[in-house]
Scaffold this motif. Structure first.
Motif, PDB file in Angstrom:
ATOM      1  N   THR A 166      23.710  20.512 -40.164  1.00 38.61           N
ATOM      2  CA  THR A 166      24.619  19.386 -39.987  1.00 38.61           C
ATOM      3  C   THR A 166      25.534  19.628 -38.788  1.00 38.61           C
ATOM      4  OG1 THR A 166      24.556  18.959 -42.363  1.00 38.61           O
ATOM      5  CG2 THR A 166      26.369  17.969 -41.126  1.00 38.61           C
ATOM      6  N   THR A 167      26.026  20.852 -38.655  1.00 44.60           N
ATOM      7  CA  THR A 167      26.921  21.176 -37.536  1.00 44.60           C
ATOM      8  C   THR A 167      26.205  21.007 -36.204  1.00 44.60           C
ATOM      9  OG1 THR A 167      28.135  22.733 -38.922  1.00 44.60           O
ATOM     10  CG2 THR A 167      28.408  22.947 -36.539  1.00 44.60           C
ATOM     11  N   ILE A 168      24.957  21.499 -36.115  1.00 44.51           N
ATOM     12  CA  ILE A 168      24.194  21.374 -34.868  1.00 44.51           C
ATOM     13  C   ILE A 168      23.997  19.904 -34.516  1.00 44.51           C
ATOM     14  CG2 ILE A 168      21.959  21.820 -33.780  1.00 44.51           C
ATOM     15  CD1 ILE A 168      23.754  24.291 -34.134  1.00 44.51           C
ATOM     16  N   ASN A 169      23.670  19.073 -35.499  1.00 43.90           N
ATOM     17  CA  ASN A 169      23.485  17.642 -35.226  1.00 43.90           C
ATOM     18  C   ASN A 169      24.776  16.999 -34.724  1.00 43.90           C
ATOM     19  OD1 ASN A 169      20.783  17.602 -35.833  1.00 43.90           O
ATOM     20  ND2 ASN A 169      21.063  16.926 -37.932  1.00 43.90           N
ATOM     21  N   GLN A 170      25.921  17.429 -35.250  1.00 43.28           N
ATOM     22  CA  GLN A 170      27.199  16.895 -34.775  1.00 43.28           C
ATOM     23  C   GLN A 170      27.440  17.284 -33.315  1.00 43.28           C
ATOM     24  OE1 GLN A 170      30.051  18.341 -37.630  1.00 43.28           O
ATOM     25  NE2 GLN A 170      29.442  16.833 -39.173  1.00 43.28           N
TER      26      GLN A 170
ATOM     27  N   ILE B 108      16.878  18.946 -38.379  1.00 49.00           N
ATOM     28  CA  ILE B 108      17.550  18.963 -37.080  1.00 49.00           C
ATOM     29  C   ILE B 108      17.171  17.686 -36.339  1.00 49.00           C
ATOM     30  CG2 ILE B 108      15.741  20.254 -35.894  1.00 49.00           C
ATOM     31  CD1 ILE B 108      18.085  21.693 -34.404  1.00 49.00           C
ATOM     32  N   PHE B 109      18.061  17.145 -35.577  1.00 49.77           N
ATOM     33  CA  PHE B 109      17.921  15.914 -34.789  1.00 49.77           C
ATOM     34  C   PHE B 109      18.007  14.644 -35.639  1.00 49.77           C
ATOM     35  CE2 PHE B 109      15.185  19.036 -32.438  1.00 49.77           C
ATOM     36  CZ  PHE B 109      16.086  19.299 -31.427  1.00 49.77           C
ATOM     37  N   GLU B 110      18.161  14.737 -36.956  1.00 47.57           N
ATOM     38  CA  GLU B 110      18.258  13.537 -37.782  1.00 47.57           C
ATOM     39  C   GLU B 110      19.611  12.872 -37.567  1.00 47.57           C
ATOM     40  OE1 GLU B 110      18.301  12.715 -42.446  1.00 47.57           O
ATOM     41  OE2 GLU B 110      16.395  13.480 -41.665  1.00 47.57           O
ATOM     42  N   GLY B 111      19.589  11.582 -37.263  1.00 47.31           N
ATOM     43  CA  GLY B 111      20.815  10.840 -37.022  1.00 47.31           C
ATOM     44  C   GLY B 111      21.392  11.046 -35.634  1.00 47.31           C
ATOM     45  N   VAL B 112      20.653  11.735 -34.763  1.00 48.89           N
ATOM     46  CA  VAL B 112      21.102  11.990 -33.391  1.00 48.89           C
ATOM     47  C   VAL B 112      20.354  11.035 -32.467  1.00 48.89           C
ATOM     48  CG1 VAL B 112      21.189  13.716 -31.542  1.00 48.89           C
ATOM     49  CG2 VAL B 112      21.532  14.416 -33.913  1.00 48.89           C
TER      50      VAL B 112
END
Length: 59
Positions: free
Chosen positions: A1-5, A30-34
């Motif tokens: 979650t932090t990486i995506n933020q 990873i990359f979800e919602g980005v």
């Protein structure tokens, strides 16, 4: 979650992934919602147990 933020905020120049054939629960994608990113592969190195891949995040 932090990486995506961080990805979503445009704060990362590089992403390093260490890919191992192991499942630990559901996890977080990873990359979800980005927003879509342009990634350039910088390096890749494989062993019998793990693959290390580095991508540069293009502006």
């Amino acid at each position: 979650t932090t990486i995506n933020q961080y990805l979503g905020a445009g704060l990362l120049d590089e992403v390093r992934l260490h890919i191992v054939p192991l499942t630990l629960g559901a996890g977080t994608r990873i990359f979800e919602g980005v927003k879509p990113l342009e990634l350039e592969q910088a390096t890749a190195r494989a062993t019998s147990l793990v693959t290390h891949v580095t991508y540069r995040v293009r502006p």
